[in-house]
Design an enzyme around this catalytic site. Structure first.
Site, PDB file in Angstrom:
ATOM      1  N   SER A   1      42.734  45.331  37.212  1.00 35.13           N
ATOM      2  CA  SER A   1      41.515  44.788  36.625  1.00 35.13           C
ATOM      3  C   SER A   1      41.854  44.117  35.293  1.00 35.13           C
ATOM      4  CB  SER A   1      40.461  45.892  36.470  1.00 35.13           C
ATOM      5  OG  SER A   1      39.205  45.359  36.128  1.00 35.13           O
TER       6      SER A   1
ATOM      7  N   ASP B   1      36.610  44.020  46.933  1.00 41.15           N
ATOM      8  CA  ASP B   1      36.417  44.157  45.487  1.00 41.15           C
ATOM      9  C   ASP B   1      35.012  43.714  45.103  1.00 41.15           C
ATOM     10  OD1 ASP B   1      36.539  43.895  42.608  1.00 41.15           O
ATOM     11  OD2 ASP B   1      38.713  43.829  42.776  1.00 41.15           O
TER      12      ASP B   1
ATOM     13  N   HIS C   1      37.442  47.796  44.281  1.00 41.34           N
ATOM     14  CA  HIS C   1      38.028  47.413  43.000  1.00 41.34           C
ATOM     15  C   HIS C   1      39.077  48.431  42.551  1.00 41.34           C
ATOM     16  CE1 HIS C   1      38.393  45.268  39.289  1.00 41.34           C
ATOM     17  NE2 HIS C   1      38.068  46.325  38.568  1.00 41.34           N
TER      18      HIS C   1
END
Length: 526
Positions: free
Chosen positions: A187, A400, A440
């Site tokens: 991320s 995601d 994610h």
């Protein structure tokens, strides 16, 4: 006879104890030896393996008050000045069972949170590991307000400072120093990995960068633009989580078997172009639990469309289909996305009262023009990293809900175009693996257990662990042809329902049989 037979065991036990005592003694005295510029040692402590380490100084918004540590290690906590008005909180964890490898962890969101779970994970694998708080504490963007030095720490300086200090400390603590240096992040951590590649190509030999938040400023605007599409939860354009499930089920129905198998997983979202009109409620229908309105269908179409700027230029690709259930609670929830709101309030406009519900695409242009400290992290020429001999392995979950996996595909294309290299040439130093059924950084409906952290761990073998696959690539020259993911029955530690080999881009997975879809050998990368 009994005493004689015990002597070798006693000698071995004494040697082990002496080694343990020597390590503890070295740790106890290490703090006094640290005299580096701008480094202020808070404490140094020996932490035995099995300890549930309490973290009283960790900001409550970081969500971690303790961390279980699996390996004996020496913990060094410090503050490091990055300017006259800013500093980072930095920790270095030195394991007793050291492999000669240095590693830096990353961060997430806008957060100023040391990711202790990544420190524990990598120290447990024998890496001398560092992690920093990104120059501020907590998950809010408020510390950026009228404080450009903190923004600079967040953009790039925190990671690089931690690497410089961490490498010096590693050389001081271990007489052998380190042989190779690595990075692991997802991320924002993925963006930080690519920022290091772009700006400091000699910092790492191997970078594992997941779901990278590069194209950062446009990502911020893309995330908030969903509110302008869905409206609040009282708008006729809003979809409840239940309605998003109806949408998701229809998308899976239309796209699941494109790869040849009906398993609830979309292997290649590029091939999925759903027709949402199929679930618009019929006129006069009394039961509307399994359909949506025309206004809601338009919302879905807009959500699954690319995001363009005021001049019609592409700012950010579409949200990939298949992520609806995960996204419904975070970016389709009838509220402006919190991180985006903070960025606009405390960085773009320096106005804590800025109203996020009034955002328009013109605001996106203002934000992009600003781009403080080139936080975009969108430079496509990474030839300096290539020439330095570096390797980068990036992965992105195709479910995601926060960062579209299409953005990683876009960056891959930009690098290929900028450097004039095709996939075969890029494979020498840059490999990208889309991961079907992964949300994610972790979680999802599919085989997301790739070993990028404690929450996805399924063994330390290179074929089962994306970090150790990078180690094998750097140290033995064996590049990963695939990354294997595990589908857990109920999260990490539970039984593995099946494994799947995720293909390196631009290849895609196709079911060939003859075995069941749960047989990884029934799939082929084409």
């Amino acid at each position: 006879m009994t005493k004689l037979s015990l002597l070798p065991l006693l000698t071995l036990a004494s040697a082990v104890l002496a080694k343990q005592d020597a390590f503890q003694a070295k740790c106890a005295s290490f703090g006094r030896k640290i005299k580096l510029p701008n480094v202020h040692v808070n404490f140094v402590e020996y932490v035995p393996g099995g300890t549930n380490l309490t973290l009283p100084d960790n900001d409550v918004t970081c969500g971690a008050s303790s961390q279980v540590v699996s390996a004996d290690m020496c913990r060094v906590a410090m503050a490091v000045d990055t300017s006259k008005s800013s500093q980072i909180t930095l920790e270095a964890w030195f394991p007793r069972e050291y492999t000669g490898r240095f590693l830096s962890t990353g961060n997430g969101g806008l957060s100023g949170c040391i990711q202790y779970y990544d420190l524990a994970y990598t120290a447990g694998l024998g890496f001398a590991t560092v992690g920093a708080n990104n120059g501020h504490n907590g998950t809010s963007g408020k510390p950026f307000y009228q404080h450009p030095e903190v923004i600079e720490d967040f953009a790039y300086r925190s990671i690089h400072t931690g690497v410089v200090v961490g490498k010096q400390l590693t050389k001081m603590f271990y007489k052998e120093g380190f042989d190779k240096s690595y990075y692991l992040g997802c991320s924002t951590g993925g963006r930080q990995g690519f920022k290091s590649i772009q700006k400091y190509p000699n910092d790492f030999d191997g970078v594992v960068a997941g779901a990278p938040a590069f194209n950062f400023v446009n990502l911020i605007s893309w995330s908030i633009h969903f509110y302008s599409i869905t409206g609040s939860n009282t708008s006729d354009t809003y979809l409840s989580p239940e309605s998003w499930k109806v949408v998701h089920d229809e998308i899976v129905r239309q796209c699941d078997e494109i790869d040849g198998a009906k398993d609830g997983i979309i292997e290649d979202t590029d091939l999925c172009q759903p027709v949402i009109e199929t679930i618009i409620c019929k006129p006069g229908a009394s039961d509307k639990t399994n359909c949506i309105t025309g206004a809601q269908a338009k919302t879905v179409r807009n959500v699954l469309s690319p995001f363009y700027g005021v001049n019609g230029n592409l700012l950010y690709p579409r949200m990939q289909p298949g992520s609806e259930l995960f996204a419904s609670s975070v970016v389709y929830n009838g509220q402006p996305f919190r991180y985006s709101t903070d960025w606009y309030r405390y960085v773009v406009y320096n106005n804590p009262d800025w109203d996020a519900t009034k955002w328009t695409v013109e605001d996106a242009a203002v934000a992009l023009a600003q781009n403080p400290y080139n936080i975009q992290t969108w430079d496509a020429d990474i030839s300096s990293f290539q020439k330095a001999g570096g390797k980068v392995l990036t992965y992105h979950g195709m479910q995601d809900q926060l960062i579209s996996s299409d953005n990683s595909k876009l960056y891959y294309a930009r690098v290929a175009e900028e450097m004039g290299l095709g996939p075969e040439e890029l494979d020498d130093f840059y490999r990208f693996f889309p991961v079907s059924g992964m949300a994610h950084c972790t979680g999802g409906d599919g085989a997301y257990g790739i070993g990028n952290g404690l929450r996805t761990y399924n063994g330390a073998e290179p074929e089962n662990n994306v970090l150790m696959a990078m180690v094998q690539w750097v140290e033995k020259g064996i590049a990963p042809e695939f990354i294997r993911g595990a589908k857990f029955s109920n999260g990490v530690g539970s039984s593995v329902e099946y494994t799947r080999k995720h293909c390196r881009y631009p290849r895609r997975n196709v079911y060939k049989g003859p075995g069941n879809y749960s047989d990884e050998n029934a799939w082929e990368c084409v």
